[in-house]
Design an enzyme around this catalytic site. Structure first.
Site, PDB file in Angstrom:
ATOM      1  N   THR A  69       0.848  -1.206   0.000  1.00  0.00           N
ATOM      2  CA  THR A  69       0.000   0.000   0.000  1.00  0.00           C
ATOM      3  C   THR A  69       0.877   1.247   0.000  1.00  0.00           C
ATOM      4  O   THR A  69       2.032   1.186   0.437  1.00  0.00           O
ATOM      5  CB  THR A  69      -0.875  -0.053   1.271  1.00  0.00           C
ATOM      6  OG1 THR A  69      -1.814  -1.091   1.112  1.00  0.00           O
ATOM      7  CG2 THR A  69      -1.613   1.240   1.550  1.00  0.00           C
ATOM      8  N   ARG A  90     -14.824  -7.089   0.818  1.00  0.00           N
ATOM      9  CA  ARG A  90     -14.034  -6.759   2.015  1.00  0.00           C
ATOM     10  C   ARG A  90     -13.661  -5.274   1.998  1.00  0.00           C
ATOM     11  O   ARG A  90     -13.333  -4.705   0.959  1.00  0.00           O
ATOM     12  CB  ARG A  90     -12.768  -7.612   2.013  1.00  0.00           C
ATOM     13  CG  ARG A  90     -11.864  -7.383   3.219  1.00  0.00           C
ATOM     14  CD  ARG A  90     -10.526  -6.875   2.793  1.00  0.00           C
ATOM     15  NE  ARG A  90      -9.625  -6.665   3.912  1.00  0.00           N
ATOM     16  CZ  ARG A  90      -8.547  -5.894   3.846  1.00  0.00           C
ATOM     17  NH1 ARG A  90      -8.239  -5.286   2.716  1.00  0.00           N
ATOM     18  NH2 ARG A  90      -7.784  -5.733   4.887  1.00  0.00           N
ATOM     19  N   SER A 110     -11.181  -2.359   3.067  1.00  0.00           N
ATOM     20  CA  SER A 110      -9.825  -2.065   3.532  1.00  0.00           C
ATOM     21  C   SER A 110      -9.846  -0.914   4.538  1.00  0.00           C
ATOM     22  O   SER A 110     -10.723  -0.057   4.492  1.00  0.00           O
ATOM     23  CB  SER A 110      -8.985  -1.668   2.316  1.00  0.00           C
ATOM     24  OG  SER A 110      -7.838  -0.981   2.726  1.00  0.00           O
ATOM     25  N   ASP A 111      -8.848  -0.894   5.402  1.00  0.00           N
ATOM     26  CA  ASP A 111      -8.725   0.243   6.336  1.00  0.00           C
ATOM     27  C   ASP A 111      -8.333   1.540   5.625  1.00  0.00           C
ATOM     28  O   ASP A 111      -8.497   2.631   6.173  1.00  0.00           O
ATOM     29  CB  ASP A 111      -7.636  -0.055   7.380  1.00  0.00           C
ATOM     30  CG  ASP A 111      -6.283  -0.162   6.692  1.00  0.00           C
ATOM     31  OD1 ASP A 111      -6.073  -1.110   5.919  1.00  0.00           O
ATOM     32  OD2 ASP A 111      -5.442   0.743   6.887  1.00  0.00           O
ATOM     33  N   THR A 113      -0.331   1.377   6.977  1.00  0.00           N
ATOM     34  CA  THR A 113      -0.279   0.214   6.097  1.00  0.00           C
ATOM     35  C   THR A 113      -0.211  -1.027   6.966  1.00  0.00           C
ATOM     36  O   THR A 113       0.082  -0.935   8.158  1.00  0.00           O
ATOM     37  CB  THR A 113       0.914   0.298   5.128  1.00  0.00           C
ATOM     38  OG1 THR A 113       0.886  -0.855   4.280  1.00  0.00           O
ATOM     39  CG2 THR A 113       2.251   0.352   5.857  1.00  0.00           C
ATOM     40  N   GLY A 114      -0.461  -2.192   6.357  1.00  0.00           N
ATOM     41  CA  GLY A 114      -0.435  -3.434   7.118  1.00  0.00           C
ATOM     42  C   GLY A 114      -1.740  -4.179   6.931  1.00  0.00           C
ATOM     43  O   GLY A 114      -2.431  -3.985   5.934  1.00  0.00           O
ATOM     44  N   GLY A 160      -5.361  -4.632   7.245  1.00  0.00           N
ATOM     45  CA  GLY A 160      -6.443  -3.675   7.484  1.00  0.00           C
ATOM     46  C   GLY A 160      -7.282  -4.003   8.707  1.00  0.00           C
ATOM     47  O   GLY A 160      -7.679  -3.108   9.461  1.00  0.00           O
TER      48      GLY A 160
HETATM   49  N1  ASP Z   1      -3.934  -1.950   4.731  1.00  0.00           N
HETATM   50  C1  ASP Z   1      -4.208  -2.547   3.447  1.00  0.00           C
HETATM   51  C2  ASP Z   1      -5.440  -3.383   3.550  1.00  0.00           C
HETATM   52  O1  ASP Z   1      -5.558  -4.177   4.464  1.00  0.00           O
HETATM   53  C3  ASP Z   1      -3.092  -3.371   2.913  1.00  0.00           C
HETATM   54  C4  ASP Z   1      -1.718  -2.784   3.100  1.00  0.00           C
HETATM   55  O2  ASP Z   1      -1.533  -1.803   3.764  1.00  0.00           O
HETATM   56  O3  ASP Z   1      -0.771  -3.310   2.538  1.00  0.00           O
HETATM   57  O4  ASP Z   1      -6.273  -3.289   2.689  1.00  0.00           O
END
Ligand code: ASP
Length: 281
Positions: A156, A184, A186-187, A205-206, A208
């Site tokens: 992301t 789904r 995403s955050d 990021t990470g 969600g």
């Molecule tokens: N946060 C994003 C999600 O879960 C993915 C990411 O940050 O890599 O959609």
């Protein structure tokens, strides 16, 4: 007030081990941070974060815009959001399809009272406002999808900026975590993943689901607003991810010019432009 910014390219498993990918990401982030900082000298924070994220969306090394990950039904659906710290206006698109720059659609939505749109209606809104069809898939993502490389960590993108007038803004854009169920959320287009006010701006990021469980970006901003230093706010909020082994990273800037990045697991990739350009190593 010296203007500054920080960008991230999410997490990427190969960044720790694959020298070629690591170097390519460092170079791309360095170039984009430098270019975006040049833009920031003549534009507001909110214009700049949208611009920086659009550059990241165009770079197929990252999982946003071109090069987004593919969902479990074989389609790409992207999410992006933008927040102006001065007006506290938040806008975003969730699960939009076939546009080149989800962040530009989010920016367009800043003009509307209904400022977060999802699914096919977000895509229709984009078409009505002149965003042409764009095929965001690249062969590498199809290969990963076919091999069901669910372990691939995502990439992301995000940017937070502080402009010369002291205004803060944050923007985040993602192709999601890959192989997720259609529908789904995403955050990245929620206040857990992207938040800004007059005191701080944060892009996450990470995973969600973990970021939402930790209400991460909004919590860091609130703690900074209530008087914690940016670093303390980040450390305390990341500490609260530990009981459920939350997987997240964040970049942030506070109104006094502090700039900080933090991750719960290794290899979040980032670059900042403070008085000079710095990049993860
Ligand atoms: N946060 C994003 C999600 O879960 C993915 C990411 O940050 O890599 O959609």
């Amino acid at each position: 007030m010296p203007s500054k910014l920080i960008i991230h390219g999410g997490f990427f498993s190969e960044s720790g081990t694959n020298h070629e990918i690591r170097t390519a990401k460092q170079q791309a982030l360095k170039d984009i941070a430098t270019k975006a900082h040049g833009f920031l000298l003549k534009h507001t924070a909110v214009e700049t974060v949208a611009y920086a994220v659009s550059l990241l969306e165009s770079c197929e090394l990252f999982n946003a815009g071109l090069g987004s990950q593919i969902q479990s039904d074989g389609k790409i659906r992207m999410s992006a959001s933008l927040m102006d710290g001065l007006t506290q206006k938040f806008s975003g698109v969730i699960n939009i399809e076939d546009v080149e720059h989800p962040i530009h659609v989010a920016k367009k939505l800043m003009e509307f009272e209904d400022s977060v749109l999802g699914g096919p209606c977000a895509t229709s809104f984009a078409r009505e406002h002149g965003f042409d069809y764009f095929y965001a898939e690249i062969p590498q993502r199809r290969k990963e999808f076919q091999e069901k490389l669910e372990k691939t960590r995502t990439g992301t993108v995000g940017c937070v900026a502080l402009d010369g007038e002291g205004r803060l803004a944050a923007a985040t854009s993602t192709g999601g975590k890959g192989f997720e169920m259609p529908g789904r959320i995403s955050d990245s287009a929620t206040v857990a993943g992207n938040y800004a006010n007059r005191f701080a701006a944060v892009s996450c990021t990470g995973v969600g689901e973990d970021i939402v469980s930790g209400a991460l970006a909004a919590k860091i901003v609130t703690r900074t607003t209530d008087g914690l230093s940016l670093r303390e706010a980040m450390e305390r909020s990341f500490g609260e991810l530990k009981p459920f082994d939350g997987f997240a990273g964040a970049i942030a800037i506070s109104a006094n010019g502090d700039i900080w990045h933090q991750d719960s697991h290794p290899y979040m990739v980032w670059a900042s432009f403070d008085s000079e350009v710095n990049v993860f190593d």
